[in-house]
Every structure is written in C-alpha cells, then in structure tokens.
Write a protein that holds these residues in place. Structure first.
Motif, short mmCIF file in Angstrom:
data_model
loop_
_atom_site.label_atom_id
_atom_site.label_comp_id
_atom_site.label_asym_id
_atom_site.label_seq_id
_atom_site.Cartn_x
_atom_site.Cartn_y
_atom_site.Cartn_z
N ASN A 5 31.25 24.17 -0.73
CA ASN A 5 31.75 22.87 -0.28
C ASN A 5 30.72 22.17 0.59
OD1 ASN A 5 34.34 23.17 -1.42
ND2 ASN A 5 34.89 24.55 0.25
N ASN A 6 30.77 20.85 0.58
CA ASN A 6 29.97 20.06 1.50
C ASN A 6 30.62 20.19 2.87
OD1 ASN A 6 28.41 18.19 2.84
ND2 ASN A 6 29.38 16.43 1.91
N ASN A 7 29.98 20.90 3.76
CA ASN A 7 30.58 21.15 5.07
C ASN A 7 29.81 20.37 6.13
OD1 ASN A 7 31.31 22.48 7.61
ND2 ASN A 7 32.44 23.83 6.24
N ARG A 8 30.37 19.24 6.55
CA ARG A 8 29.71 18.36 7.51
C ARG A 8 29.81 18.88 8.94
NH1 ARG A 8 31.45 12.31 6.23
NH2 ARG A 8 30.01 11.99 7.95
N LEU A 9 30.87 19.60 9.23
CA LEU A 9 31.06 20.14 10.57
C LEU A 9 31.40 21.62 10.47
CD1 LEU A 9 33.31 17.33 12.13
CD2 LEU A 9 30.88 17.73 12.56
N ASP A 10 30.46 22.45 10.84
CA ASP A 10 30.69 23.90 10.80
C ASP A 10 30.63 24.41 12.23
OD1 ASP A 10 31.07 26.49 10.03
OD2 ASP A 10 28.99 26.82 9.44
N ILE A 110 37.37 14.82 8.87
CA ILE A 110 36.37 15.66 8.23
C ILE A 110 36.84 17.12 8.18
CG2 ILE A 110 34.04 16.64 8.47
CD1 ILE A 110 33.22 13.84 9.65
N ALA A 111 37.27 17.63 9.34
CA ALA A 111 37.73 19.03 9.40
C ALA A 111 38.94 19.25 8.49
CB ALA A 111 38.05 19.43 10.84
N SER A 112 39.86 18.31 8.46
CA SER A 112 41.05 18.45 7.61
C SER A 112 40.67 18.42 6.13
CB SER A 112 42.04 17.31 7.90
OG SER A 112 42.51 17.39 9.22
N SER A 113 39.78 17.50 5.77
CA SER A 113 39.37 17.39 4.38
C SER A 113 38.64 18.64 3.93
CB SER A 113 38.46 16.16 4.21
OG SER A 113 38.08 16.02 2.87
N GLU A 114 37.74 19.14 4.80
CA GLU A 114 37.02 20.36 4.45
C GLU A 114 37.97 21.55 4.34
OE1 GLU A 114 33.86 20.60 7.36
OE2 GLU A 114 32.75 18.98 6.40
N THR A 115 38.94 21.61 5.23
CA THR A 115 39.94 22.68 5.18
C THR A 115 40.71 22.63 3.87
OG1 THR A 115 40.21 22.70 7.58
CG2 THR A 115 42.04 23.57 6.29
#
Length: 159
Positions: A5-10, A110-115
């Motif tokens: 996944n494209n993870n913008r905030l890790d 961002i965090a919700s979408s990545e989740t």
C-alpha cells in the motif's frame, strides 16, 4: 516484501507527545474567555465578514470623530471598540486553529484510508484463502464478512 500500500504516514504519536498536545490545548483554552452559543443563537447572530468589518471600522472612526457629540451618553465607545478588537483577535486565532484542524483532519483521513485499504487487502486475502479451502481461513472469513453483510454486499462473488 515491502508494504503493497501507499503509506503516507507510518508513525504513531507517542504518549508523551500526545500528553503534551492535550495539555497545550487545555492551556490554550484556559486563556480564552468562557463563551458558548446554542445552535439557534449561532444561526441568528450576525457574523463578521469583510464588508461588516469595514463598516464597523468606519462606524468607530465616525463615532470617535464627527459623530462623537451626537451620540447619546449610554453608548460606550470603549465597549464597542473592545468588541471590534476581540472579533479581530478571535478571527486571527480561528485562522490558526483552522490550520490545526485541517492538518488533524488530513492526518485522520490519511490514517483511516490507509487502515481501510490494508483491512480490505487482508480481508480479500482471507476471502480468497477461504474460497480455495485453505485450512484456518473459514473462521476469520465468517467473522469478517459480517461487515459486508451489514452493507448488503455479496461477498461470495468477490469483494
């Protein structure tokens, strides 16, 4: 294997930093006057847009100058000027808080979408494993598919 996944905030906000943020917000709130409105009051009060601000500034100028002698004594220009200044100060503070709110909202999105992207990916892998008869996939699949059942989506034909 790298994250697919494209993870913008890790990252996460560590507890000491989260405590500092919450303490700072509490401290900031303690500096502000106590004021609250009902929804009805919010809807009925006049806001300070650019045109209203220019008008109020002009009224103050006139009231302190040419019109000063015609105003009744019960008009307290200092109270009027204080309200005008407080409105300006609140606007400047609100602009800063809007920036903070936007950033927090973006972080949340961002965090919700990545989740959810990772959740869907993992669910689809479990779903595929269940369809292929992989041992141990049925129980987690049955638990997780309830979300799609609630949404009225068929999960047996693919997600």
């Amino acid at each position: 294997m790298a994250n697919v996944n494209n993870n913008r905030l890790d990252l996460i906000i560590d507890e000491p930093t989260l405590t500092k943020i919450n303490d700072a917000v509490t401290s900031l709130l303690s500096f502000l006057p106590q004021a609250s409105l009902t929804d009805e009051e919010r809807g009925s009060m006049v806001s300070m847009d650019v045109d209203n601000k220019v008008f109020a500034d002009n009224v103050l100028i006139e009231a302190q100058g040419p019109a000063k002698n015609i105003l009744p004594p019960f008009i307290d220009l200092q109270i009027f000027e204080n309200d005008l200044t407080l409105a300006e100060q609140a606007d400047a503070i609100a602009s800063k808080f809007a920036e903070v709110s936007r950033r927090i909202s973006d972080i949340h999105r961002i965090a919700s979408s990545e989740t959810m992207a990772t959740s869907s990916l993992i669910y689809n892998l479990i779903h595929a494993a269940n369809k292929a008869g992989v041992s141990g996939a049925k129980e987690p699949y049955d638990k997780l598919k309830k979300r799609y059942d609630k949404l009225g989506r068929k999960t047996d034909n693919g997600v």
